[in-house]
Motif scaffolding. Structure first.
Motif, mmCIF file in Angstrom:
data_model
loop_
_atom_site.group_PDB
_atom_site.id
_atom_site.type_symbol
_atom_site.label_atom_id
_atom_site.label_comp_id
_atom_site.label_asym_id
_atom_site.label_seq_id
_atom_site.Cartn_x
_atom_site.Cartn_y
_atom_site.Cartn_z
ATOM 1 N N LYS A 105 -39.002 -4.998 14.037
ATOM 2 C CA LYS A 105 -38.774 -3.714 14.654
ATOM 3 C C LYS A 105 -38.403 -4.086 16.035
ATOM 4 O O LYS A 105 -37.732 -3.153 16.558
ATOM 5 C CB LYS A 105 -40.286 -3.096 14.445
ATOM 6 N N LEU B 105 -34.695 -4.041 16.434
ATOM 7 C CA LEU B 105 -34.109 -2.734 16.563
ATOM 8 C C LEU B 105 -33.839 -2.378 18.007
ATOM 9 O O LEU B 105 -32.853 -1.322 18.240
ATOM 10 C CB LEU B 105 -35.124 -1.673 15.943
ATOM 11 N N LEU C 122 -31.747 -4.110 10.585
ATOM 12 C CA LEU C 122 -31.825 -3.011 9.727
ATOM 13 C C LEU C 122 -31.547 -3.550 8.211
ATOM 14 O O LEU C 122 -32.027 -3.119 7.280
ATOM 15 C CB LEU C 122 -30.857 -1.863 10.015
ATOM 16 N N GLU D 240 -34.024 -3.383 5.090
ATOM 17 C CA GLU D 240 -33.374 -3.048 3.879
ATOM 18 C C GLU D 240 -33.841 -3.692 2.542
ATOM 19 O O GLU D 240 -34.170 -3.427 1.612
ATOM 20 C CB GLU D 240 -31.915 -2.522 3.668
ATOM 21 N N LEU E 179 -38.342 5.513 14.175
ATOM 22 C CA LEU E 179 -37.131 5.349 13.784
ATOM 23 C C LEU E 179 -36.357 6.761 14.092
ATOM 24 O O LEU E 179 -35.245 6.830 14.604
ATOM 25 C CB LEU E 179 -36.877 5.459 12.097
ATOM 26 N N VAL F 111 -25.542 2.151 14.389
ATOM 27 C CA VAL F 111 -27.061 1.634 14.291
ATOM 28 C C VAL F 111 -27.650 3.200 13.855
ATOM 29 O O VAL F 111 -28.555 3.343 12.927
ATOM 30 C CB VAL F 111 -27.559 1.461 15.502
ATOM 31 N N LYS G 266 -26.757 3.875 10.269
ATOM 32 C CA LYS G 266 -27.628 3.177 9.163
ATOM 33 C C LYS G 266 -28.853 3.439 8.915
ATOM 34 O O LYS G 266 -29.547 3.411 8.131
ATOM 35 C CB LYS G 266 -27.513 1.696 9.786
ATOM 36 N N ILE G 267 -29.569 3.804 10.284
ATOM 37 C CA ILE G 267 -30.718 4.356 10.274
ATOM 38 C C ILE G 267 -31.000 5.754 9.239
ATOM 39 O O ILE G 267 -31.826 5.572 8.551
ATOM 40 C CB ILE G 267 -31.507 4.679 11.688
ATOM 41 N N LEU H 135 -30.768 4.694 5.779
ATOM 42 C CA LEU H 135 -31.999 4.100 5.152
ATOM 43 C C LEU H 135 -33.072 5.119 5.022
ATOM 44 O O LEU H 135 -33.762 5.302 3.808
ATOM 45 C CB LEU H 135 -32.419 2.942 6.059
#
Length: 223
Positions: free
Chosen positions: A52, A55, A67, A71, A94, A106, A109-110, A113
């Motif tokens: 974390k 990130l 990330l 995943e 998040l 970024v 992608k978050i 997910l």
């Protein structure tokens, strides 16, 4: 107790897997990170907290690789890691990160997910925080990418627990200092080097790199 050496090894692997010098994901390190969690070398909570921190790196490449690690761990490390990743506190982190990050890759992608996890865990009441987060963010006007259902299949296809034993599951040769044991990443059984000399990607576990599998699994995976 988890020794300092095991967490140090995990931290070293995490540094390699999220290095800003990488041109593509370091799948060897990523899979070793998953192994550390599955084998109990590090607690899922420690692994999540360490990842974390990446990130929030100023370099967006570091955040993107972090990330990728998350995943892969969700796809490969089972319920103990799922419980950590789906907590309301992490979902809130998040959500806030999406609001504050300036990098579109970024952010996307978050979003990808969170949506994938919400779909994968849609029938798990204890993981409700993920779906609640998606619903809240949709109300706030966030646009989620198109869902790839194939990416959410890991809930049904969780990587198997690794077996243990004193001899090869196939040829029954005894393991020694010289005759080392190896696990097939597809079935989880234990083999000698000769009986697990094949390599294959395992898409349903999110393993895109070719990894060690036994003869029988290689034939199934490569039909």
């Amino acid at each position: 107790m988890f020794g300092r050496s095991t967490t140090t090894n995990f931290d070293r692997l995490l540094e390699k897997a999220t290095s800003h010098l990488l041109l593509e994901p370091d799948w060897t390190s990523i899979l070793q990170i998953s192994d550390c969690i599955r084998q109990g070398d590090v607690q899922p909570k420690y692994a999540l907290n360490a990842t974390k921190k990446k990130l929030y790196a100023q370099n967006p490449h570091v955040a993107l690789y972090a990330l990728q690690v998350l995943e892969s761990c969700v796809k490969n490390c089972g319920a103990p890691f799922h419980q950590e990743i789906t907590s309301r506190s992490f979902m809130e982190e998040l959500r806030e990160l999406i609001k504050t990050t300036t990098n579109e890759n970024v952010k996307n992608k978050i979003l990808e997910l969170i949506q994938t996890w919400a779909h994968a865990f849609r029938n798990e009441p204890s993981y409700r925080a993920v779906q609640d987060t998606v619903n809240l963010m949709k109300m706030e006007g966030f646009k989620f990418p198109a869902l790839k259902e194939s990416d959410a299949m890991f809930a049904a296809d969780t990587a198997p627990e690794w077996a243990d034993g004193d001899c090869c599951h196939r040829c029954r040769v005894q393991f020694t200092v010289v005759q080392r044991k190896h696990h097939c990443r597809n079935c989880g059984q234990i083999f000698c080097g000769k009986c697990s000399s094949r390599n294959s990607a395992i898409p349903r576990f999110g393993i895109e790199k070719e990894v060690r599998v036994c003869e029988a699994c290689w034939e199934k995976l490569n039909k």
